[in-house]
Design a protein around this motif. Structure first.
Motif, mmCIF file in Angstrom:
data_model
loop_
_atom_site.group_PDB
_atom_site.id
_atom_site.type_symbol
_atom_site.label_atom_id
_atom_site.label_comp_id
_atom_site.label_asym_id
_atom_site.label_seq_id
_atom_site.Cartn_x
_atom_site.Cartn_y
_atom_site.Cartn_z
ATOM 1 N N GLY A 89 0.806 -1.211 0.000
ATOM 2 C CA GLY A 89 0.000 0.000 0.000
ATOM 3 C C GLY A 89 0.838 1.260 0.000
ATOM 4 N N ALA A 90 1.913 1.290 0.791
ATOM 5 C CA ALA A 90 2.761 2.478 0.897
ATOM 6 C C ALA A 90 3.556 2.741 -0.374
ATOM 7 N N GLU A 91 3.584 1.778 -1.303
ATOM 8 C CA GLU A 91 4.306 1.974 -2.558
ATOM 9 C C GLU A 91 3.458 2.690 -3.601
ATOM 10 N N VAL A 92 2.151 2.735 -3.408
ATOM 11 C CA VAL A 92 1.279 3.385 -4.398
ATOM 12 C C VAL A 92 0.415 4.480 -3.778
ATOM 13 N N LEU A 93 0.357 4.559 -2.444
ATOM 14 C CA LEU A 93 -0.425 5.566 -1.742
ATOM 15 C C LEU A 93 0.522 6.462 -0.944
ATOM 16 N N ARG A 94 -0.015 7.513 -0.358
ATOM 17 C CA ARG A 94 0.814 8.430 0.430
ATOM 18 C C ARG A 94 0.952 7.903 1.847
ATOM 19 N N SER A 129 1.682 8.671 5.471
ATOM 20 C CA SER A 129 1.730 9.803 6.390
ATOM 21 C C SER A 129 3.006 9.753 7.224
ATOM 22 N N GLY A 130 3.644 10.904 7.374
ATOM 23 C CA GLY A 130 4.844 10.980 8.188
ATOM 24 C C GLY A 130 6.112 10.556 7.482
ATOM 25 N N ASP A 131 6.030 10.219 6.192
ATOM 26 C CA ASP A 131 7.210 9.818 5.424
ATOM 27 C C ASP A 131 7.352 10.786 4.253
ATOM 28 N N SER A 132 8.345 11.656 4.308
ATOM 29 C CA SER A 132 8.481 12.732 3.321
ATOM 30 C C SER A 132 9.220 12.320 2.056
ATOM 31 N N ARG A 133 9.696 11.093 1.967
ATOM 32 C CA ARG A 133 10.439 10.673 0.781
ATOM 33 C C ARG A 133 9.551 10.699 -0.464
#
Length: 371
Positions: free
Chosen positions: A174-179, A181-185
């Motif tokens: 999920g984190a590879e295609v969605l935003r 939160s708390g990760d600015s990369r």
């Protein structure tokens, strides 16, 4: 003893340089820097704090609790939480040897007991093919009905179908295609259309390794994504594949973008009062934020409730789609499963699906006994 956050940051750089392999360097830097950013926000990134028996243990316990909450919310696996904490403990032990600390607070039982239970068999959900197909049928019919009723205004329903299809067949996290939160990369701000090659069936995502990785977009998902792109008609390839529908987030992005375009505050408010925010974003080339992992998790939960679909009484989890397609492919081709999941070693893939090999061995032994 060294103190101050700058001293800790310098120690992190020295620790990473001391490691042998490039993989260890990347993994350690991600794990320890993530902790350092968290600790800095709380005023705990200081060797003096970490060396104090009470405050050091309390800091490590609270970070272990954060990892547990992230695992419970589906952001990371329980095993990943333990891996991150182990890298952090390794860094702090290095600091003891290097004279920055007198003790390693991450080794205290009171800190480690707050980590999530690392029990794969008990906690991991996966989308079985029957449940997956029922869910795909639901979002597919829902999108088609919406298109029949509202035409190009059926964007949300087509987005849901595209997302569920992509999740079900591509093996992405999920984190590879969605935003996230708390990760600015950059790679955690949502997948962009420039990284989607529909003709070749390839996605480029920012992987767990901290590197950009190419991964297949199988034909089973491609048509839904293609149809969604046609309706979305993104003004540029920088546009997020899954932009947020959260109005405050879009207005905030619009105001910031219009300020960068040189508009004064009164001009901005007048423009946003007269125009639809989506039209303003498009006209001025302002990219909206992508939907967050939490936002899409809530959306999937709502869809599961509407479809009356669950697995053991729980709504379908995002990461469980990755496990599900991995299970299907692993049963047919071990190497293809490793490639799809982007594991660095075949052993990682086999460990993740050891239950399948156990089943196969049981069947084989049964056949031998019956001979």
């Amino acid at each position: 003893m060294s103190d101050g956050k700058d001293a800790v940051r310098r120690a992190i750089d020295a620790y990473v340089r001391s490691l042998d392999s490039s993989y260890s360097k990347r993994t350690a830097r991600t794990a320890v820097t993530t902790w350092a950013d968290w600790a800095a926000e709380r005023g705990s990134l200081d060797f003096a704090v970490l060396d104090d028996d009470d405050s050091g243990t309390r800091t490590m316990r609270r970070y272990a609790q954060r990892l547990r909450h992230r695992a419970a919310d589906g952001h990371i696996e329980a095993t990943t939480a333990h891996t991150y904490f182990d890298w952090l403990s390794g860094f702090l032990s290095w600091c003891v040897r290097d004279g920055h600390l007198g003790q390693n607070p991450a080794l205290k039982q009171r800190a480690r007991e707050a980590l999530p239970t690392d029990d794969r068999e008990r906690t991991q959900q996966f989308w079985d093919p029957e449940t997956r197909d029922r869910f795909l049928q639901f979002v597919g019919e829902r999108a088609r009905d919406a298109v029949d009723d509202r035409g190009t205004d059926a964007l949300v329903e087509c987005r849901d179908r595209a997302f569920v299809s992509l999740l079900a067949f591509s093996g992405v996290r999920g984190a590879e295609v969605l935003r996230a939160s708390g990760d600015s990369r950059e790679g955690r701000q949502g997948l962009r259309w420039k990284r989607v090659d529909l003709d070749r069936g390839v996605l480029t995502v920012y992987g767990k390794s901290g590197e950009w990785e190419r991964t297949p977009l199988p034909s089973q998902a491609r048509s839904a994504v293609r149809r969604y792109r046609e309706l979305l008609d993104p003004p540029s390839d920088e546009w997020p594949v899954f932009p947020t529908e959260h109005a405050p987030s879009k207005y905030r992005a619009a105001r910031e973008g219009l300020q960068e375009n040189g508009l004064e505050d009164d001009e901005i408010e007048s423009l946003l009062g007269e125009r639809d925010v989506d039209g303003v974003l498009t006209e001025y080339g302002i990219d909206p934020p992508a939907v967050t992992v939490d936002g899409m998790r809530k959306r999937v939960r709502t869809l599961c409730e509407e479809a009356d679909i669950d697995i053991d009484g729980e709504y379908l989890k995002l990461h469980a789609a990755r496990r599900g397609i991995g299970d299907v492919v692993f049963r047919k081709d071990r190497g293809a499963a490793q490639d799809l999941l982007r594991h660095r070693s075949q052993q990682t893939t086999r460990d993740a699906y050891s239950h399948i090999e156990a089943e196969e061995r049981a069947d084989h032994v049964s056949e031998l006994i019956d001979e």
